[in-house]
Design an enzyme around this catalytic site. Structure first.
Site, PDB file in Angstrom:
ATOM      1  CB  CYS A   1     -18.215 -79.734 -24.193  1.00 50.25           C
ATOM      2  SG  CYS A   1     -16.964 -77.594 -24.409  1.00 50.25           S
TER       3      CYS A   1
ATOM      4  CG  ASN B   1     -12.575 -78.444 -25.909  1.00 53.67           C
ATOM      5  OD1 ASN B   1     -13.292 -78.816 -27.054  1.00 53.67           O
ATOM      6  ND2 ASN B   1     -12.484 -78.526 -24.769  1.00 53.67           N
TER       7      ASN B   1
ATOM      8  CG  HIS C   1     -14.914 -82.768 -23.514  1.00 49.33           C
ATOM      9  ND1 HIS C   1     -15.138 -82.015 -24.893  1.00 49.33           N
ATOM     10  CD2 HIS C   1     -14.817 -81.143 -22.870  1.00 49.33           C
ATOM     11  CE1 HIS C   1     -15.307 -81.258 -24.642  1.00 49.33           C
ATOM     12  NE2 HIS C   1     -15.297 -80.097 -23.540  1.00 49.33           N
TER      13      HIS C   1
HETATM   14  O1  UT7 Z   1     -14.393 -77.849 -22.710  1.00 49.29           O
HETATM   15  C1  UT7 Z   1     -14.639 -77.551 -21.732  1.00 49.29           C
HETATM   16  C2  UT7 Z   1     -13.803 -76.580 -21.105  1.00 49.29           C
HETATM   17  N1  UT7 Z   1     -12.168 -76.222 -21.333  1.00 49.29           N
HETATM   18  C3  UT7 Z   1     -11.713 -76.638 -20.419  1.00 49.29           C
HETATM   19  O2  UT7 Z   1     -11.824 -77.771 -19.447  1.00 49.29           O
HETATM   20  C4  UT7 Z   1     -10.469 -76.482 -19.493  1.00 49.29           C
HETATM   21  C5  UT7 Z   1      -9.392 -76.270 -18.737  1.00 49.29           C
HETATM   22  N2  UT7 Z   1      -9.309 -76.073 -17.988  1.00 49.29           N
HETATM   23  C6  UT7 Z   1      -7.628 -75.852 -18.521  1.00 49.29           C
HETATM   24  O3  UT7 Z   1      -7.709 -77.252 -19.401  1.00 49.29           O
HETATM   25  C7  UT7 Z   1      -6.271 -74.976 -17.919  1.00 49.29           C
HETATM   26  O4  UT7 Z   1      -6.577 -74.836 -16.249  1.00 49.29           O
HETATM   27  C8  UT7 Z   1      -5.984 -73.879 -19.119  1.00 49.29           C
HETATM   28  C9  UT7 Z   1      -4.608 -75.218 -19.635  1.00 49.29           C
HETATM   29  C10 UT7 Z   1      -6.433 -72.985 -20.112  1.00 49.29           C
HETATM   30  C11 UT7 Z   1      -4.643 -73.330 -18.425  1.00 49.29           C
HETATM   31  O5  UT7 Z   1      -3.659 -74.049 -17.745  1.00 49.29           O
HETATM   32  P1  UT7 Z   1      -3.441 -74.350 -16.416  1.00 49.29           P
HETATM   33  O6  UT7 Z   1      -2.296 -74.679 -16.106  1.00 49.29           O
HETATM   34  O7  UT7 Z   1      -4.739 -73.969 -15.376  1.00 49.29           O
HETATM   35  O8  UT7 Z   1      -2.878 -72.214 -16.996  1.00 49.29           O
HETATM   36  P2  UT7 Z   1      -3.628 -70.464 -15.599  1.00 49.29           P
HETATM   37  O9  UT7 Z   1      -4.981 -70.430 -16.609  1.00 49.29           O
HETATM   38  O10 UT7 Z   1      -3.128 -71.221 -14.427  1.00 49.29           O
HETATM   39  O11 UT7 Z   1      -2.659 -69.660 -15.966  1.00 49.29           O
HETATM   40  C12 UT7 Z   1      -1.202 -70.019 -15.786  1.00 49.29           C
HETATM   41  C13 UT7 Z   1      -0.179 -69.250 -16.452  1.00 49.29           C
HETATM   42  C14 UT7 Z   1       0.160 -67.726 -16.519  1.00 49.29           C
HETATM   43  O12 UT7 Z   1       0.612 -66.914 -16.195  1.00 49.29           O
HETATM   44  P3  UT7 Z   1       0.866 -66.783 -14.725  1.00 49.29           P
HETATM   45  O13 UT7 Z   1       0.007 -65.838 -14.366  1.00 49.29           O
HETATM   46  O14 UT7 Z   1       1.501 -67.532 -13.895  1.00 49.29           O
HETATM   47  O15 UT7 Z   1       2.176 -65.467 -15.546  1.00 49.29           O
HETATM   48  C15 UT7 Z   1      -0.560 -67.271 -17.737  1.00 49.29           C
HETATM   49  O16 UT7 Z   1      -0.760 -65.856 -18.423  1.00 49.29           O
HETATM   50  O17 UT7 Z   1       0.352 -69.724 -17.585  1.00 49.29           O
HETATM   51  C16 UT7 Z   1      -0.374 -68.790 -18.379  1.00 49.29           C
HETATM   52  N3  UT7 Z   1      -1.008 -68.459 -19.911  1.00 49.29           N
HETATM   53  C17 UT7 Z   1      -0.043 -68.878 -21.353  1.00 49.29           C
HETATM   54  N4  UT7 Z   1       1.484 -68.883 -21.373  1.00 49.29           N
HETATM   55  C18 UT7 Z   1       1.677 -69.125 -22.668  1.00 49.29           C
HETATM   56  C19 UT7 Z   1      -2.405 -68.792 -20.159  1.00 49.29           C
HETATM   57  N5  UT7 Z   1      -1.988 -69.341 -21.178  1.00 49.29           N
HETATM   58  C20 UT7 Z   1      -0.885 -69.191 -21.785  1.00 49.29           C
HETATM   59  C21 UT7 Z   1      -0.244 -69.823 -23.388  1.00 49.29           C
HETATM   60  N6  UT7 Z   1       1.182 -70.120 -23.296  1.00 49.29           N
HETATM   61  N7  UT7 Z   1      -1.210 -70.064 -24.117  1.00 49.29           N
END
Ligand code: UT7
Length: 320
Positions: free
Chosen positions: A114, A277, A247
């Site tokens: 990225c 993204n 970004h």
């Molecule tokens: O270009 C550079 C690369 N990318 C980034 O910089 C991404 C940086 N990270 C993020 O933007 C965030 O961490 C994400 C959007 C990827 C995830 O958000 P989060 O608030 O950090 O969620 P998490 O990974 O801690 O997951 C929280 C919950 C989990 O469920 P449990 O374990 O709490 O029951 C996940 O399984 O959200 C769940 N989850 C979803 N639920 C519905 C993960 N993806 C999804 C989804 N829909 N698409």
């Protein structure tokens, strides 16, 4: 000629749009979760015949047109992409062939993920400042849809396809004031695309892998330090910055960075809601949007910042 300056910008987005509601039918997710946790509402996805090269060419030609230049005026082509049509020849070489301008250096930057576009700007800027070249075309182009596991809700909802481009040209007037690029390989496991590793093991599935939550926290810390480094290098204050061109990974990260700079969100280029993204393409796409909308004015101060797989991160402070 002391500086390189942005002479023109361009972009390309595929017509096909995938909305969050469409993703609800593919994986266990909801529009509400995606909007709340990321800020993304839809993303553009390539159709048959569109790829990193075709999009790069459209964005590149538009940037040249905006700069009032012809392909023959280009002295260097840098294409930042993690999704080239082939590992080699580079997308930049194919582009050079389409432009009919053989001879000038042309290469892809795919290892900075990225951050590839900022890395590309930094390289082009050095060549222009040294007087080796006069004009460079720097493009970010990505077909993220091709490297996603469409059964993995934690990644497939985040990304989109597209391309953005800038033309940099030598100038006596200040343009790019400084660029700052970094990497820390000790975080190699946070975000990766293990193509060769998987191929050697004859595994068929080759997808982007990401520890989103870890990356989120790393990004917030890294970008704060990066802002300070960038402003200090130019003896400038955060109140001098007119625009943040970040970004586009997560609206919560972007809002946090705007707050660090005391910038209202109407001084931040945001495309994430409509484009997701787009990795190396996200910064030039965001820049082109605010330029074409007439929001960014000549001589305003822009802070471009990125982070991505590697980890890599970088910034460019630009007098537009
Ligand atoms: O270009 C550079 C690369 N990318 C980034 O910089 C991404 C940086 N990270 C993020 O933007 C965030 O961490 C994400 C959007 C990827 C995830 O958000 P989060 O608030 O950090 O969620 P998490 O990974 O801690 O997951 C929280 C919950 C989990 O469920 P449990 O374990 O709490 O029951 C996940 O399984 O959200 C769940 N989850 C979803 N639920 C519905 C993960 N993806 C999804 C989804 N829909 N698409």
């Amino acid at each position: 000629m002391k500086y390189s300056r942005i002479l023109g910008t361009g972009s390309f987005l595929p017509k096909k749009i995938l909305k969050n509601a469409d993703l609800e039918k593919i994986v266990d997710t909801t529009d509400a979760w995606i909007v709340e946790r990321t800020g993304i509402r839809q993303r553009h996805i390539v159709s048959e015949g569109e790829n990193a090269l075709t999009m790069a060419e459209s964005a590149g030609r538009q940037a040249l047109e905006a700069a009032g230049l012809m392909p023959k005026d280009v002295d260097m082509i840098i294409v930042a992409t993690t999704t080239p049509i082939k590992t080699f020849p580079s997308t930049a070489c194919y582009l050079q062939k389409s432009f009919g301008i053989g001879g000038c250096p042309a290469f892809d930057l795919n290892s900075a993920a990225c951050s590839g576009f900022i890395y590309g700007m930094s390289i082009a800027d050095q060549y222009i400042r040294q007087g080796t070249i006069k004009t460079a075309l720097v493009i970010g182009t990505e077909v993220m849809s091709a490297i996603l596991d469409w059964t993995d809700r934690s990644t497939c909802v985040l990304f989109g396809d597209g391309a953005g481009a800038v033309v940099l040209g030598a100038s006596d007037k200040p343009g790019i004031l400084s660029t700052h690029i970094h990497a820390d390989g000790s975080y190699e496991d946070v975000l990766s695309l293990p193509i060769m590793e998987r191929k050697m093991r004859s595994e068929e599935s080759i997808f982007l892998q990401m520890s989103g939550n870890r990356l989120f926290k790393l990004a917030v810390n890294i970008l704060g330090d990066l802002f300070e480094e960038t402003l200090a290098a130019n003896s400038l204050k955060k109140s001098d910055v007119d625009w943040l061109i970040p970004h586009q990974a997560n609206i919560r990260i972007i809002q946090g960075m705007a707050k660090k700079l005391d910038l209202p969100m109407d001084r931040v280029a945001v495309t994430l809601d409509e484009q997701g993204n787009t990795s190396a393409a996200s910064i030039p796409l965001a820049l082109d949007k605010v330029v074409r909308e007439g929001k960014v004015k000549r001589d305003q101060l822009l802070l471009l910042e990125s982070f991505g797989g590697g980890l890599t991160w970088g910034s460019a402070l630009v007098r537009f």
